[in-house]
Scaffold this active site. Sequence first.
Site, PDB file in Angstrom:
ATOM      1  CD  GLU A 328      -3.042  -0.266   2.571  1.00 16.06           C
ATOM      2  OE1 GLU A 328      -4.035  -1.446   1.992  1.00 16.06           O
ATOM      3  OE2 GLU A 328      -2.488  -0.188   3.435  1.00 16.06           O
ATOM      4  CB  CYS A 329       0.894   4.823  -0.180  1.00 16.32           C
ATOM      5  SG  CYS A 329       1.304   5.933   0.219  1.00 16.32           S
ATOM      6  N   GLY A 330       3.727   3.462   0.585  1.00 10.39           N
ATOM      7  CA  GLY A 330       4.870   3.173   0.870  1.00 10.39           C
ATOM      8  C   GLY A 330       5.428   1.973   0.030  1.00 10.39           C
ATOM      9  CG  MET A 333       5.463   4.553  -3.355  1.00 14.06           C
ATOM     10  SD  MET A 333       5.638   5.920  -2.810  1.00 14.06           S
ATOM     11  CE  MET A 333       7.232   6.754  -2.950  1.00 14.06           C
ATOM     12  CB  THR A 428      -3.548   0.093  -4.370  1.00  9.84           C
ATOM     13  OG1 THR A 428      -3.282   0.179  -2.390  1.00  9.84           O
ATOM     14  CG2 THR A 428      -4.638  -1.558  -4.226  1.00  9.84           C
TER      15      THR A 428
END
Length: 437
Positions: A328-330, A333, A428
């Site tokens: 999720e998010c970080g 990435m 995501t």
Amino acid sequence: MTPLPPGLLVSAPASGTGKTTVMLGLLRTLRDRGMAVQPYKSGPDYIDPAFHRAAAGRASYNLDSWAMAPALLDTIAHRATDADLVIAEGSMGLFDGVASKGATGTGASAEIAARMGWPVVLVLDVGGQAQSAAATALGFQAYRPDLPFAGVILNRVASPRHERLARLGMEQAGLTVLGALPRRGDLVLPERHLGLVQAVEHPDLEAAIVAYAAFLSAHVDVPALAALAAGTTAGAAGALPRPPAQRIALAQDAAFSFAYPHLVAGWREAGAEILPFSPLADEAPDPSADLCWLPGGYPELHGGRLAAAERFRHGLRAFAETRPVHGECGGYMALGDALIDKDGTRHRMAGLLGLVTSYEKRRMHLGYRRAELLAPMPGFGPGAALRGHEFHYSTILEQPDAPLARVTDAEAAEVPETGSRRGLVTGTFFHLIAEDA
């Protein structure tokens, strides 16, 4: 309706008025007086609950009227069953929310206060004004007549004369002043681009909380304030969101810490085993786990260390050959091919997805998200509808993999951050809060 401990909601006209320091000081001083205080955070903020936990000695949970259905709000409210008092912290301004109603409301803190019956304590920055501050407070009290209003804490008072004038205005408006806090430049929590630094990164959080508590106790009538708490009511408690697997390897360190407390609590209470590991310490996910989950955080601040974490990367890649991995998010990435930091340096990431993100080219992405899954992700099948929140400054440079979901904002406009999938790996940019009811 099931009676629960009485509560208060600490809010303000806007962000940056000092409500978080008031919240932390209040939690600690009540705890020091022998009370079991259950903290909550209104809205999708994933940083403040860790500060609440440090101050209160109890886990804090989010209550979000846009993302959470009434049954889930009631279930989370029952986390306070064994507490003496509830103290919730609002987000942004008291009435700030989105334009369109979500699962229960618009996400405004006032909706949570009204639903739970918590009187509002308004933290008001009176810098640059005196009697005029009463007009602001009076407007907040009158804006929604059905909302219980406990009173006002005057913040950033410049002098005894300033306090007398501000109190005079409040008295003339018929408003209760619960305390007046002198201006103190040293009572400011450190911040970075997403708001406050994480609790785990604060250089001396315990000393800061002790100072907030002492300051609050000296300038606020804490017993009188606590006596204004009103009885909380909520529907029957149900189950928290179910776990996506039995044994979950969960990344947990300064780069990956943004996991919503109600989700992890739900996983544990349903019997899932949480196996924490630290990518920054070059630890790989437990090979006996059924799922690896990388929550959000600040990987852009640790690009070099993550790029050098060979054991983590090789272990994660081996794990993904046979079992699902989600970020999720970080965390998303970090699953990508590369991350470019603020200085323009490109850091190699896990390479499980083709995603390339840049923090050098900053643009804020902020808001609620609703996702309709085009493919399965851990815990949910294709077609499932999820509600969450996105907040980051990274720009997508490359996203070659198949989209995971059709994602829209709170006004049903499509957003380009669809998430990605490749094999057993999904990611995501939004943080999951709840399945859409």
